[in-house]
Design an enzyme around this catalytic site. Structure first.
Site, PDB file in Angstrom:
ATOM      1  N   HIS A 180      11.575  24.077  72.512  1.00 34.58           N
ATOM      2  CA  HIS A 180      12.518  23.568  70.889  1.00 34.58           C
ATOM      3  C   HIS A 180      13.016  25.372  70.701  1.00 34.58           C
ATOM      4  CE1 HIS A 180       8.761  24.704  68.222  1.00 34.58           C
ATOM      5  NE2 HIS A 180       9.669  24.774  68.016  1.00 34.58           N
TER       6      HIS A 180
HETATM    7  C1  UD1 Z   1      11.574  24.618  62.634  1.00 34.30           C
HETATM    8  C2  UD1 Z   1      11.040  26.149  62.145  1.00 34.30           C
HETATM    9  C3  UD1 Z   1      10.303  26.133  63.663  1.00 34.30           C
HETATM   10  C4  UD1 Z   1       9.306  25.282  63.722  1.00 34.30           C
HETATM   11  C5  UD1 Z   1       9.839  23.857  64.151  1.00 34.30           C
HETATM   12  C6  UD1 Z   1       9.010  22.833  64.598  1.00 34.30           C
HETATM   13  C7  UD1 Z   1      12.563  27.257  61.348  1.00 34.30           C
HETATM   14  C8  UD1 Z   1      13.025  28.807  61.079  1.00 34.30           C
HETATM   15  N1  UD1 Z   1      12.230  26.668  62.140  1.00 34.30           N
HETATM   16  O1  UD1 Z   1      12.337  24.854  64.199  1.00 34.30           O
HETATM   17  O2  UD1 Z   1       9.105  27.134  63.404  1.00 34.30           O
HETATM   18  O3  UD1 Z   1       8.175  25.636  64.948  1.00 34.30           O
HETATM   19  O4  UD1 Z   1      10.663  23.297  63.518  1.00 34.30           O
HETATM   20  O5  UD1 Z   1      10.339  21.573  64.928  1.00 34.30           O
HETATM   21  O6  UD1 Z   1      11.940  26.563  59.943  1.00 34.30           O
HETATM   22  N2  UD1 Z   1      16.752  18.342  63.762  1.00 34.30           N
HETATM   23  C9  UD1 Z   1      17.067  16.640  64.256  1.00 34.30           C
HETATM   24  N3  UD1 Z   1      16.110  16.494  63.255  1.00 34.30           N
HETATM   25  C10 UD1 Z   1      15.583  17.104  62.171  1.00 34.30           C
HETATM   26  C11 UD1 Z   1      15.360  18.073  62.440  1.00 34.30           C
HETATM   27  C12 UD1 Z   1      16.136  18.819  63.329  1.00 34.30           C
HETATM   28  O7  UD1 Z   1      18.444  16.227  64.746  1.00 34.30           O
HETATM   29  O8  UD1 Z   1      14.916  16.086  61.909  1.00 34.30           O
HETATM   30  C13 UD1 Z   1      17.729  19.286  64.743  1.00 34.30           C
HETATM   31  C14 UD1 Z   1      19.414  19.974  64.414  1.00 34.30           C
HETATM   32  O9  UD1 Z   1      20.184  19.534  64.978  1.00 34.30           O
HETATM   33  C15 UD1 Z   1      18.912  21.076  63.691  1.00 34.30           C
HETATM   34  C16 UD1 Z   1      18.053  21.333  65.493  1.00 34.30           C
HETATM   35  O10 UD1 Z   1      17.172  19.986  64.949  1.00 34.30           O
HETATM   36  O11 UD1 Z   1      20.121  21.863  63.540  1.00 34.30           O
HETATM   37  C17 UD1 Z   1      16.708  22.496  64.528  1.00 34.30           C
HETATM   38  O12 UD1 Z   1      15.697  21.852  62.999  1.00 34.30           O
HETATM   39  P1  UD1 Z   1      15.659  23.162  62.126  1.00 34.30           P
HETATM   40  O13 UD1 Z   1      14.842  22.845  61.099  1.00 34.30           O
HETATM   41  O14 UD1 Z   1      16.465  23.645  61.996  1.00 34.30           O
HETATM   42  O15 UD1 Z   1      14.412  24.362  63.584  1.00 34.30           O
HETATM   43  P2  UD1 Z   1      13.189  23.873  64.495  1.00 34.30           P
HETATM   44  O16 UD1 Z   1      14.200  24.205  65.985  1.00 34.30           O
HETATM   45  O17 UD1 Z   1      12.934  21.989  64.252  1.00 34.30           O
END
Ligand code: UD1
Length: 364
Positions: free
Chosen positions: A207
């Site tokens: 991820h």
């Molecule tokens: C975040 C943390 C990372 C952690 C990870 C665990 C930061 C910078 N990164 O990364 O350190 O290892 O969480 O999972 O804070 N999305 C969904 N549903 C959700 C949440 C996210 O579909 O409930 C999708 C969205 O397209 C979003 C993308 O995932 O833009 C990334 O989510 P985000 O919370 O920005 O970062 P993670 O990659 O999950």
């Protein structure tokens, strides 16, 4: 003592489970603020229900966005909550955008900040988490370090006087759930279709933006996983699913079987059932170590260096640079015979953290 925990992303909910359990019955007031960084049930709700975490007292509902927008939204929404509650400690966890936003909102209101999982470093400034953790450590008042290595990093950065070794709270929860899984207290995990839990298989997650956001790199990593000699259960984070779809990279190919992220007990059960783990997750590297499964980490470096030093974890920055048989042999290597020791503590880190916050409030 009144403590507000700020959480938002999946790994923080696992740590919160240990902390909330340590606060229960202490007489301290523990409030939970969920920023809403993760909002899918797979990444959030199942952790509250599955790990017996009390419902959040406040939900900020910020959702996804660019790093700046997400961090800024948490700050804007959190300011009035902290102003109203005036806690003795604002407790922030790990290294996500919710962590840095929670720490900033608190210090700007002169509220004491404790950082759980302080002192971790990858020294990779491309990682958003590296900025989040360094900045959080430098603005927090109390640094609760999980390992001796983290204590050394904090000392190197002049933060020794604010640092205390508490142990790693993930151990508390991982071992508790391991025992419950072994005692048959949880149903068998829902593994991806085509994975037979009674036959050898590998468990994989991907991820990190560095692995998912460049289409050529993502396609190569997926091909490497698909080429492995055992079935691979790929528990796909929404970011991976979205990027693969965007670039028309099929996730179901070769050895790969794709499924959704699992609730925590399901994940622990899946690791225990597997022959080994391939991941870029920090938490899963450690869970594999604690559950005595070999791990191959698809990154150039790790914050959890103890897993590598003991031989349970191996870093492969780019699997395509290895001949296919060497890659397969790495992922399926035998378990080390050396004693892994307990570099992450003895499962009492959350209680240590509560005690240290009490002591620092009165003496500190
Ligand atoms: C975040 C943390 C990372 C952690 C990870 C665990 C930061 C910078 N990164 O990364 O350190 O290892 O969480 O999972 O804070 N999305 C969904 N549903 C959700 C949440 C996210 O579909 O409930 C999708 C969205 O397209 C979003 C993308 O995932 O833009 C990334 O989510 P985000 O919370 O920005 O970062 P993670 O990659 O999950």
């Amino acid at each position: 003592m009144k403590v507000i925990s700020i959480v938002g992303a999946r790994p923080q909910l696992v740590k919160l489970a240990a902390v909330a359990a340590a606060f229960a019955g202490t007489g301290h007031e523990h409030l939970i603020v969920h920023t809403g960084q993760h909002y899918d049930a797979d990444l959030s709700d199942v952790f509250f229900s599955g790990l017996g975490i009390p419902d959040p007292d406040v939900h900020l509902g910020v959702g996804s966005g660019s790093h700046g927008a997400q961090t800024g939204s948490v700050l804007t929404a959190l300011d009035p909550v902290l102003e109203r509650e005036q806690p003795d400690w604002v407790l922030v966890y790990g290294d996500t955008n919710s962590t840095i936003a929670g720490a900033l909102s608190a210090v700007k209101q002169h509220l004491p900040v404790a950082h759980l999982e302080a002192g971790l470093r990858s020294f990779n400034r491309r990682m958003p988490e590296e900025h989040n953790r360094v900045l959080t450590d430098h603005c927090a008042d109390l640094l609760l370090a999980p390992t001796e290595e983290a204590m050394r990093h904090l000392a190197d950065e002049g933060l020794k006087d604010r640092a205390v070794l508490a142990g790693d709270v993930m151990v508390d929860i991982c071992l508790r759930i391991r025992d419950a899984v072994r005692a048959g207290e949880h149903p068998r995990p829902e593994l991806p279709e085509g994975i037979d839990p009674d036959q050898p298989f590998l468990l994989a997650t991907l991820h990190r933006p560095d692995n998912t956001d460049d289409p050529a790199r993502l396609a190569a990593l997926v091909r490497s996983l698909a080429s492995l000699p055992l079935p691979v259960a790929l528990l796909a984070h929404p970011r991976l699913v979205a990027r693969a779809a965007e670039h028309a990279i099929p996730l179901t190919q070769g050895s790969l079987h794709v499924g959704r992220p699992l609730p925590y007990a399901g994940l622990v059960a899946a690791v225990l059932a597997s022959q080994g783990v391939v991941t870029d997750s920090g938490g899963l590297q450690k869970e594999a170590f604690l559950l005595e499964r070999i791990c191959t980490t698809v990154r150039p470096e790790t914050e959890w260096v103890e897993t590598v030093r003991t031989g349970w974890n191996t870093l492969v920055a780019d699997p395509q640079l290895l001949p296919a048989d060497a890659w397969a042999a790495t992922v399926t290597r035998p378990v080390p015979t050396t004693d892994p020791g307990t570099p992450y503590g003895d499962g009492r880190a959350a209680r240590n953290a509560v005690r240290i916050m009490e002591e620092w409030m009165t003496n500190g």
